[in-house]
Design an enzyme around this catalytic site. Structure first.
Site, PDB file in Angstrom:
ATOM      1  N   ARG A  66      39.960  39.526  47.068  1.00 47.61           N
ATOM      2  CA  ARG A  66      38.773  38.835  47.575  1.00 47.61           C
ATOM      3  C   ARG A  66      39.111  37.830  48.668  1.00 47.61           C
ATOM      4  NH1 ARG A  66      34.990  37.024  42.665  1.00 47.61           N
ATOM      5  NH2 ARG A  66      36.688  35.545  42.426  1.00 47.61           N
ATOM      6  N   GLU A 103      49.052  34.322  32.826  1.00 48.60           N
ATOM      7  CA  GLU A 103      48.882  33.787  31.471  1.00 48.60           C
ATOM      8  C   GLU A 103      49.745  34.558  30.471  1.00 48.60           C
ATOM      9  OE1 GLU A 103      45.273  32.720  28.369  1.00 48.60           O
ATOM     10  OE2 GLU A 103      44.814  33.656  30.296  1.00 48.60           O
TER      11      GLU A 103
END
Length: 178
Positions: A66, A103
């Site tokens: 993006r 993560e």
């Protein structure tokens, strides 16, 4: 008749939050309504670049995927080249790679070995600053090529994730913060 430039508050109102996407607990920031509105999209590019004079940067680097949308438009406005930083295996020529932590696990971003010349002045743009890992990896790639990062800019910053901490030493700007 000219249309007034949108404010960051108007841009923020156009960004919708999608709960539990792509997995439970994530509050996804959907920018597609902003992109679909020509005034808001153009205004976002103006706000991301209004402090930079055309010709004062050599390249705008955008992060997969993006970030490409905003970086490419900013590059056109600033009369600069556009350089994509992509996920591993997506660039066809020789690349430099930079691993970063997620993560759970890690990922790798790449840039072509000849994407920037030493001393190039660069604006690094992405849509979202979360933990800062991807942006820090992209900045490391730009530095490896010998270019100078003038600023790292984001449309959205998730402040509670402290991503700026990984970008110490770089000027960082964001238009909308949550």
């Amino acid at each position: 008749m000219t249309t007034a430039r949108p404010t960051p508050a108007e841009i923020e109102r156009a960004i919708r939050t999608i709960p539990d996407f792509p997995k439970p607990g994530i509050q996804f920031k959907d920018i597609t309504p902003l992109l679909a509105d020509a005034r808001l999209f153009a205004g976002t590019i103006d706000l991301l670049t209004d402090h930079v004079k055309p010709g004062s940067v050599d390249a705008v680097v955008g992060i997969d995927a993006r970030g490409f949308i905003f970086a490419a438009a900013a590059a056109l406005k600033l009369q600069a080249g556009f350089v994509p930083v992509r996920k591993k295996g997506k660039l066809p020529y020789q690349t430099h790679e930079q691993e970063y932590d997620l993560e759970y696990g890690s990922n790798i971003v790449c840039v072509h070995v000849d994407a920037l010349k030493p001393g190039s002045r660069v604006l690094l743009i992405d849509d979202l600053l979360a933990t800062g890992g991807t942006a820090a990896a992209a900045a490391a790639l730009v530095k490896r090529l010998g270019a100078e990062i003038l600023e790292i800019s984001f449309l959205i910053e998730l402040k509670f994730l402290n991503g700026r901490d990984k970008l110490n030493g770089y000027p960082v700007r964001s238009l909308v913060a949550y």
